[in-house]
Write a protein that holds these residues in place. Structure first.
Motif: not given
Length: 341
Positions: A167, A175, A180-182, A171-172, A135, A178
């Protein structure tokens, strides 16, 4: 003369706003304003050095540098006369010109784009083939999101092979950290140093390695400005080119200039950004080895991509001559040593 740098630094959520004033004031005739593409980042260190080291003063220009909020907005600010010049993405400029914006690119400081997929080391993405099933995040309306299908085609991937989520720009990186995506679709000259500043190592997959090698950011000036004060534009370009290349030749000193204006970045992070930025100085086409110069083939390539992916009307009759001009530029060459005034 007064040289001013208004700066906003967004560092892990914190925002800093201060103003630097240099020499004594001067008449408005020799004052200019330059809007960058986004808020101040280490990649902008060459602009700060160009002011602080006196390159604009030597040309009799009192320059105020201000942060931007995206290349499209920067081009709009030039069109409306809010600022005298902007540092903006070539593709965003072409798209605006297709919609009637009376501007031109006059100094291609970044001859190659910094489009990339940026991930984190140790998370399973090391090469392009690792993206399948992963992702990636991108701003919903950004140029990279619009061109992602082109990159997928180059990779031999089809829709659905890589999951894409929207996003907000701010926040990229949080995220990504964290999980949240790869990975992010991002300009690596911005995101790689930002990740480095947070104590992590970035993995950068450059779109240019896929053959998507477009012009990057250049100086945009309105047609009206070019008509009314061409000499000032030429002096601006001389100062900007020399100041930018001076920073490339003196990255540690340029980092110190940046740190005096924007807090929160270590020297290594800033020099990483400067070296990445300066690695994009020189084009590969007919205008290679002529710093700042553009050519018809490079401009036409961006026009074609803009028609297919960036919202430029496919029937647009925009030509390279409409897009850029080298008439206000004396190109510098790779082996020239730049001395600060």
């Amino acid at each position: 003369m007064r040289n001013s740098i208004r700066r906003t630094a967004a560092i892990t959520g914190a925002v800093l706003l201060t103003t630097l004033s240099g020499c004594a004031g001067n008449s408005g005739k020799n004052s200019m304003t330059l809007m960058l593409d986004v808020a101040y980042l280490p990649k902008h260190a060459p602009f700060i050095s160009a002011v602080k080291r006196g390159f604009f003063k030597a040309e009799g220009i009192d320059l105020t540098v201000m942060p931007g909020s995206g290349s499209t907005n920067t081009v709009t600010s030039v069109v409306t006369g809010k600022v005298d010049a902007g540092w903006a993405d070539f593709g965003a400029t072409v798209t605006a010109q297709g919609r009637g914006a009376k501007v031109k690119q006059v100094n291609l400081l970044q001859a190659r784009s910094a489009y990339a997929v940026v991930g984190l080391a140790g998370t399973g993405i090391n090469k392009w083939s690792d993206l399948r099933g992963k992702t990636v995040a991108t701003e919903g309306g950004g140029a990279m999101a619009a061109m992602w299908p082109f990159a997928m085609h180059k990779l031999g991937l089809k829709q659905g092979d890589v999951n894409v989520v929207s996003a907000a720009s701010a926040s990229k990186i949080p995220g990504l950290l964290a999980g949240q995506w790869d990975a992010n679709l991002a300009l690596y000259v911005s995101d790689q140093p930002a990740i480095d500043a947070l104590g992590r190592k970035a993995v950068v997959l450059k779109w240019s390695d896929l053959g998507i090698d477009l012009y990057g950011n250049g100086i945009v000036v309105s047609d009206e400005k070019l008509k009314n004060d061409p000499d000032q534009v030429r002096r601006f370009n001389r100062a900007m080119q020399k100041g930018f290349l001076w920073a490339c030749q003196h990255p540690t000193d340029a980092a110190k200039d940046f740190q005096k204006e924007v807090s929160g970045y270590q020297t290594d992070t800033i020099t990483l950004a400067i070296r990445a930025q300066c690695g994009l100085n020189w084009s590969t086409g007919k205008s290679a080895n002529q710093y700042g110069a553009m050519d018809d083939a490079g401009a036409r390539k961006t026009i074609d991509v803009a028609r297919k992916f960036l919202g430029l009307n496919p029937k647009s009759n925009l030509t390279p001559q409409d897009v850029y001009s080298n008439s206000y530029l004396t190109p510098l060459h790779p082996n020239q040593t730049i001395q600060a005034p």
